[in-house]
Design a protein around this motif. Structure first.
Motif, PDB file in Angstrom:
ATOM      1  N   GLN A  23       0.826  -1.191   0.000  1.00 25.98           N
ATOM      2  CA  GLN A  23       0.000   0.000   0.000  1.00 25.98           C
ATOM      3  C   GLN A  23       0.871   1.256   0.000  1.00 25.98           C
ATOM      4  O   GLN A  23       2.049   1.232   0.381  1.00 25.98           O
ATOM      5  CB  GLN A  23      -0.937  -0.011   1.207  1.00 25.98           C
ATOM      6  N   GLU A  24       0.256   2.358  -0.402  1.00 24.48           N
ATOM      7  CA  GLU A  24       0.954   3.637  -0.479  1.00 24.48           C
ATOM      8  C   GLU A  24       0.462   4.563   0.630  1.00 24.48           C
ATOM      9  O   GLU A  24      -0.613   4.369   1.208  1.00 24.48           O
ATOM     10  CB  GLU A  24       0.703   4.293  -1.846  1.00 24.48           C
ATOM     11  N   LEU A  25       1.291   5.562   0.934  1.00 18.92           N
ATOM     12  CA  LEU A  25       0.923   6.550   1.930  1.00 18.92           C
ATOM     13  C   LEU A  25      -0.413   7.194   1.556  1.00 18.92           C
ATOM     14  O   LEU A  25      -0.603   7.651   0.433  1.00 18.92           O
ATOM     15  CB  LEU A  25       2.008   7.623   2.023  1.00 18.92           C
ATOM     16  N   GLY A  26      -1.345   7.203   2.474  1.00 18.43           N
ATOM     17  CA  GLY A  26      -2.661   7.762   2.218  1.00 18.43           C
ATOM     18  C   GLY A  26      -3.703   6.749   1.818  1.00 18.43           C
ATOM     19  O   GLY A  26      -4.898   7.069   1.787  1.00 18.43           O
ATOM     20  N   ASP A  27      -3.291   5.505   1.490  1.00 18.98           N
ATOM     21  CA  ASP A  27      -4.273   4.472   1.169  1.00 18.98           C
ATOM     22  C   ASP A  27      -5.123   4.161   2.405  1.00 18.98           C
ATOM     23  O   ASP A  27      -4.639   4.219   3.545  1.00 18.98           O
ATOM     24  CB  ASP A  27      -3.572   3.182   0.723  1.00 18.98           C
ATOM     25  N   PRO A  28      -6.381   3.800   2.201  1.00 13.51           N
ATOM     26  CA  PRO A  28      -7.219   3.444   3.352  1.00 13.51           C
ATOM     27  C   PRO A  28      -6.811   2.095   3.937  1.00 13.51           C
ATOM     28  O   PRO A  28      -6.316   1.211   3.224  1.00 13.51           O
ATOM     29  CB  PRO A  28      -8.620   3.377   2.757  1.00 13.51           C
TER      30      PRO A  28
END
Length: 452
Positions: free
Chosen positions: A421-426
Motif C-alpha cells: 500500500q501507499e501513503l494515504g491508502d485506506p
C-alpha cells in the motif's frame, strides 16, 4: 483471595513472554532427556510452559503450579491446543505445598518466573529437592517491573499511582509490599541448589499506551479493584519507548559453573548495512459449506487495536524463533475463536508480502482449515467484538485491505502475492485502490485478478 485475583486475562495478554535467549538456555538443560518433566512454579497464565513447548519433545510432561485457579484456567485454555500429545497437569496450590503426583515423579527442570519473591523460598527449595531428579536444574527468572524501572516516564507513572494509593507499593488488598528479608542468592546458597550460574539478558521493550494500561491491570500494585472507579491511567496519549533489563539464574545439583553475562541480542551485520527484518503473522482461512455455498470465518476488530471496526481473519504473530507458523496458527485460532485445529489439518493457502499505508512491512502466511472441533465465539473481547460466517460473494464491510488481498490471492490459487500500500491508502478494502499483485507458480500464465 489471591494477590492477582481477577487479573488472569490481563496477565495472559500483557505480561511479556520469555526472551528467545532464555528459551534456548533452558532447552539446553534438557538436551538428551527423552521424556523430560517440567515443573513451573507460580505459573500464572502459563507463559513459561507456552514459550518452552516448541523445544520440548512430544513425550514431555508439564506440571503447572499456581494458587490462583483463574490463572490455571487461563493457562489451560492457552496450552490445550498446543500440547499435541504432551501431558499437562494443573495444581491449584502454593508452590510450597506442591507434592509429587506419584512415587515415580521426578522433575528435570523447575522454573519460577517473576514469582519467587512472593514465596516462602526455603520451603520451596526444600520441596524442589524432594521432587527433582539427580542433576535437575532450577531456573529462577525475573525482569523487574514498571514500578521499579528508572526511566522518566515510569517514574512519573509510579508517582501517579502513588497519588491515588499512597507512597508505599501495594500488594493487592494485603497492604504494603514487604521486601524479602534475605537475598535469594543466600537462600540458594543454603539449599541443595547451591551451585549457581547467573545469566543477564538486556532486553529492550517499547510500550504502547494500551500495553501499559493492560500491564498495570495485571499487577498486584495497580490492579483495577484497588482504585474502585478512579483508575488513573486512561488514554493519556503516547508512552515513550522504554527499556527493561531482564536477568535470571539457574541452580543445578552438581558441578558449579559461573559464566559471564551474555551480550544483548542484536541484528546480524552484513555487507551494506544492517539486515532487514519484518514481523511474521499467520491468518486462518476457515471454510465451511453453507446452504448457498462455501463460507469463510471472519472476526471484527475492536478496542484500541489497529483497524478497529474492520473485519479480518482470526490471526496473530509468531512468538519468536522457536514457534513455527503452523503452531502459531493453531494457537492463535484457539485463543481468538475457541476452535481447536489439528496441525495435520492445516493447508498452505498463500503467502503475502504486505506494506501498510504508514510504511511498515510484514509477511503473512495464510492457511486454509476445513476441519476443527468447537464452535467459534469471541474469546478476546478487548480486541474482537464479533465472529461470523460469510459467503465468499457477500463479504462484510469494512474489511481490512490486507486481509481481503490474502483472501483474493487464495481464491486465485497463487502461492505468493504482494500487497504494497501507499501513503494515504485506506486501511479498509476499497476496490478503487487496488494494490494486489499476484505471483503465479511456475508454469502458470501470469494473471491479474479484479477484486470482488
Amino acid at each position: 483471595m489471591s494477590l492477582f485475583h481477577a487479573t488472569a486475562d490481563a496477565y495472559g495478554r500483557y505480561r511479556p513472554g520469555l526472551p528467545d535467549e532464555v528459551v534456548l538456555l533452558l532447552a539446553g538443560t534438557l538436551r538428551g532427556i527423552r521424556r523430560p518433566a517440567l515443573l513451573d512454579l507460580g505459573t500464572g497464565t502459563g507463559q513459561v510452559p507456552t514459550a518452552l513447548l516448541p523445544v520440548l519433545p512430544r513425550r514431555a510432561r508439564l506440571d503447572l503450579v499456581d494458587a490462583d485457579r483463574d490463572m490455571l484456567d487461563q493457562a489451560d485454555r492457552t496450552l490445550r491446543p498446543l500440547l499435541t500429545g504432551r501431558a499437562a497437569a494443573y495444581h491449584p496450590v502454593g508452590a510450597e505445598d506442591f507434592t509429587a503426583p506419584d512415587k515415580e515423579y521426578r522433575a528435570d527442570l523447575v522454573t519460577c518466573a517473576r514469582a519467587f519473591h512472593w514465596m516462602d523460598r526455603p520451603a520451596v527449595l526444600a520441596m524442589a529437592d524432594r521432587v527433582t531428579a539427580p542433576g535437575a536444574t532450577l531456573a529462577i527468572m525475573g525482569d523487574g517491573s514498571l514500578w521499579t524501572h528508572p526511566a522518566p516516564w515510569t517514574v512519573a507513572l509510579r508517582e501517579l499511582i502513588q497519588s491515588y494509593l499512597g507512597t508505599e507499593r501495594r500488594a493487592a488488598t494485603a497492604g504494603a509490599y514487604a521486601q524479602p528479608r534475605r537475598r535469594y542468592e543466600d537462600d540458594l546458597a543454603d539449599s541443595p541448589f547451591s551451585d549457581v550460574e547467573e545469566h543477564h539478558f538486556p532486553i529492550r521493550r517499547v510500550w504502547a499506551p494500551d500495553q501499559v494500561i493492560g500491564y498495570l491491570r495485571s499487577t498486584s500494585f495497580a490492579r483495577p479493584d484497588l482504585f474502585g472507579d478512579r483508575h488513573p491511567v486512561r488514554d493519556r496519549g503516547p508512552v515513550p519507548s522504554g527499556t527493561a533489563c531482564g536477568n535470571g539464574g539457574r541452580a543445578r545439583r552438581g558441578r558449579s559453573v559461573r559464566r559471564p553475562a551474555r551480550p544483548s541480542a542484536g541484528r546480524c551485520p552484513m555487507s551494506g548495512g544492517e539486515r532487514h527484518t519484518v514481523p511474521v503473522d499467520v491468518h486462518v482461512i476457515a471454510v465451511r459449506e453453507g446452504e448457498k455455498g462455501p463460507q469463510v470465518l471472519l472476526s471484527r476488530r475492536s478496542g484500541t487495536v489497529y483497524a478497529a471496526g474492520h473485519w479480518h481473519f482470526p490471526s496473530g504473530h509468531v512468538d519468536g524463533p522457536f514457534e513455527d507458523v503452523v503452531t502459531a496458527l493453531v494457537r492463535e485460532t484457539y485463543e481468538e475463536t475457541g476452535l481447536v485445529v489439528d496441525p495435520d489439518d492445516v493447508r498452505a493457502a498463500v503467502t503475502v508480502h504486505h506494506r501498510a499505508p504508514a510504511g511498515s512491512a510484514r509477511v503473512g502466511f495464510f492457511f486454509e482449515v476445513r476441519r476443527w472441533s468447537g464452535t467459534p465465539e469471541v474469546r478476546e473481547p478487548a480486541v474482537c467484538d464479533a465472529v461470523d460466517w460469510f459467503a465468499f460473494e457477500a463479504l462484510p464491510e469494512p474489511m481490512v485491505a490486507y486481509c481481503r488481498a490474502g483472501l483474493e490471492a487464495y481464491r486465485a490459487g497463487v502461492p505468493v502475492a504482494l500487497h504494497f500500500q501507499e501513503l494515504g491508502d485506506p486501511i479498509g478494502y476499497d476496490p478503487a485502490v487496488d494494490r494486489l499483485r499476484l505471483v503465479p507458480a511456475p508454469g502458470c500464465a501470469e494473471r491479474r485478478l479484479g477484486l470482488r
